[in-house]
Every structure is written in structure tokens, then in C-alpha cells.
Write a protein that holds these residues in place. Structure first.
Motif, short mmCIF file in Angstrom:
data_model
loop_
_atom_site.label_atom_id
_atom_site.label_comp_id
_atom_site.label_asym_id
_atom_site.label_seq_id
_atom_site.Cartn_x
_atom_site.Cartn_y
_atom_site.Cartn_z
N ARG A 199 0.86 -1.25 -0.15
CA ARG A 199 0.05 0.05 0.02
C ARG A 199 0.82 1.17 0.08
NH1 ARG A 199 -3.60 3.00 -1.53
NH2 ARG A 199 -4.97 4.26 -0.06
N ALA A 200 1.93 1.28 0.74
CA ALA A 200 2.74 2.30 0.89
C ALA A 200 3.49 2.67 -0.48
CB ALA A 200 3.93 2.18 1.91
N ILE A 201 4.11 1.49 -0.96
CA ILE A 201 4.39 1.58 -2.48
C ILE A 201 3.66 2.31 -3.29
CG2 ILE A 201 5.45 0.27 -4.30
CD1 ILE A 201 6.67 -1.83 -2.20
N ALA A 202 2.40 1.83 -3.52
CA ALA A 202 1.31 2.22 -4.43
C ALA A 202 1.10 3.80 -4.02
CB ALA A 202 0.08 1.37 -4.28
N CYS A 203 1.03 4.18 -2.84
CA CYS A 203 0.77 5.58 -2.68
C CYS A 203 1.83 6.41 -3.13
CB CYS A 203 0.29 5.74 -0.96
SG CYS A 203 -1.09 5.11 -0.51
N ALA B 168 3.82 10.20 -7.25
CA ALA B 168 4.77 10.66 -8.26
C ALA B 168 4.15 10.82 -9.44
CB ALA B 168 5.79 9.43 -8.48
N GLU B 169 2.97 10.03 -10.06
CA GLU B 169 2.29 10.26 -11.20
C GLU B 169 1.44 11.66 -11.15
OE1 GLU B 169 -0.15 6.65 -11.54
OE2 GLU B 169 1.54 5.43 -11.96
N GLN B 170 0.87 11.86 -9.70
CA GLN B 170 0.26 12.97 -9.73
C GLN B 170 1.12 14.54 -9.71
OE1 GLN B 170 -2.38 12.28 -6.47
NE2 GLN B 170 -3.64 10.83 -7.77
N GLY B 171 2.47 14.12 -9.59
CA GLY B 171 3.46 15.46 -9.34
C GLY B 171 3.39 15.97 -7.93
N ARG B 172 2.91 15.11 -7.02
CA ARG B 172 2.84 15.52 -5.79
C ARG B 172 3.85 14.88 -4.64
NH1 ARG B 172 -2.67 14.15 -3.06
NH2 ARG B 172 -1.52 12.43 -2.85
#
Length: 151
Positions: free
Chosen positions: A17-21, A26-30
Motif C-alpha cells: 500500500r505504501a509503495i502504491a501511494c 509521483a504520477e500526480q506530481g505531488r
């Protein structure tokens, strides 16, 4: 199926879950760190054992299994693990179980028994104290809020 196996499965779920978050951020630029920074892609396990007695500890076989899961399936994901206020017996269990572990993995585990300023000095080597909670030696008065990270 037993509680020990369920605990290991839960740990794996939390890691995944931590890896997915992290990947989603990263994908959302946050992601607030450089994407190419190898340290930024690692996670830190911070476990507080305050109030846990010897009877609440995991059996040595489970501790060994947890170490094996970390080194065999997530060798490059674990940055460090900190066990705060751990009963002295846990350190002994870890020493015995670590004989089965890769020395590189073993070096990532830290038992934090210091208090007050000594704890803060130790933890400042690994954490930005401004975002680390007070009980861990940090300066942040507000507790960690997972929904902010997971959101």
C-alpha cells in the motif's frame, strides 16, 4: 491460518500500500522529493513498543520470518527500521534471529532506548525532527495523519 501468518500478510499489505501511494503521488506530481533519488523510494518502519510487555512480543520464528520477508522480497525498499521503547528481550530475539539474515538488512534495524535530548540527537541523524512526533524525539506536536499521505 493463524495470527502469526496473518501478521506477516498484514505487513506485506501495508508495504504494498505504501509503495502504491508513493507511485500515485509521483504520477500526480505531488512527490516532494526528486524522483531519481534512490533514498526517496525507500520506506522507514517506525514501531513504538511503549506499553508492550514481554508477553506481547512475537515468537522468534515469526521475527525470523519477518526479517526474511523484508530481505527476500523488499531488499531495496527498506531504508531503515526503528524500534522505540522496545522491551530488552526484543533486542535479544532480534540478535538471535538476525543470524539468519543478510548483514546489510541487519544494519538497517535500530533499537531506540534513549530518552529526551539523547533520543532527539539520535533520531536527528535519520529524520527531520520538525515532522517527527514528540514521543519519537521530534518536534511535531500533531500526530501523523495517514489520510494525508494516503489521499
Amino acid at each position: 491460518w493463524n495470527a502469526d501468518a496473518a501478521g506477516i500478510v498484514h505487513l506485506v499489505y501495508c508495504i504494498e500500500r505504501a509503495i502504491a501511494c508513493l507511485e500515485q503521488q509521483a504520477e500526480q506530481g505531488r512527490l516532494v522529493v526528486e524522483p531519481d533519488d534512490p533514498v526517496a523510494r525507500k520506506f522507514v518502519l517506525l514501531a513504538d513498543f511503549d506499553g508492550v510487555g514481554v508477553g506481547g512480543l512475537l515468537p522468534m520464528t515469526v521475527a525470523r520470518d519477518l526479517i526474511n520477508v523484508m530481505q527476500d522480497h523488499y531488499p531495496e525498499r527498506l531504508g531503515a527500521a526503528f524500534f522505540v521503547n522496545a522491551p530488552w528481550l526484543l533486542s535479544g530475539f532480534f540478535s538471535a534471529a538476525s543470524t539468519f539474515a543478510d548483514p546489510v538488512t541487519v544494519e538497517k534495524f535500530h533499537f531506540v532506548s534513549q530518552v529526551g535530548e539523547e533520543r532527539s540527537n539520535f533520531m536527528s541523524k535519520y529524520f527531520d525532527l520538525s515532522v517527527l512526533e514528540l514521543e519519537f524525539g521530534g518536534l511535531a506536536e500533531e500526530p501523523f495523519q495517514s489520510h494525508i499521505f494516503l489521499g
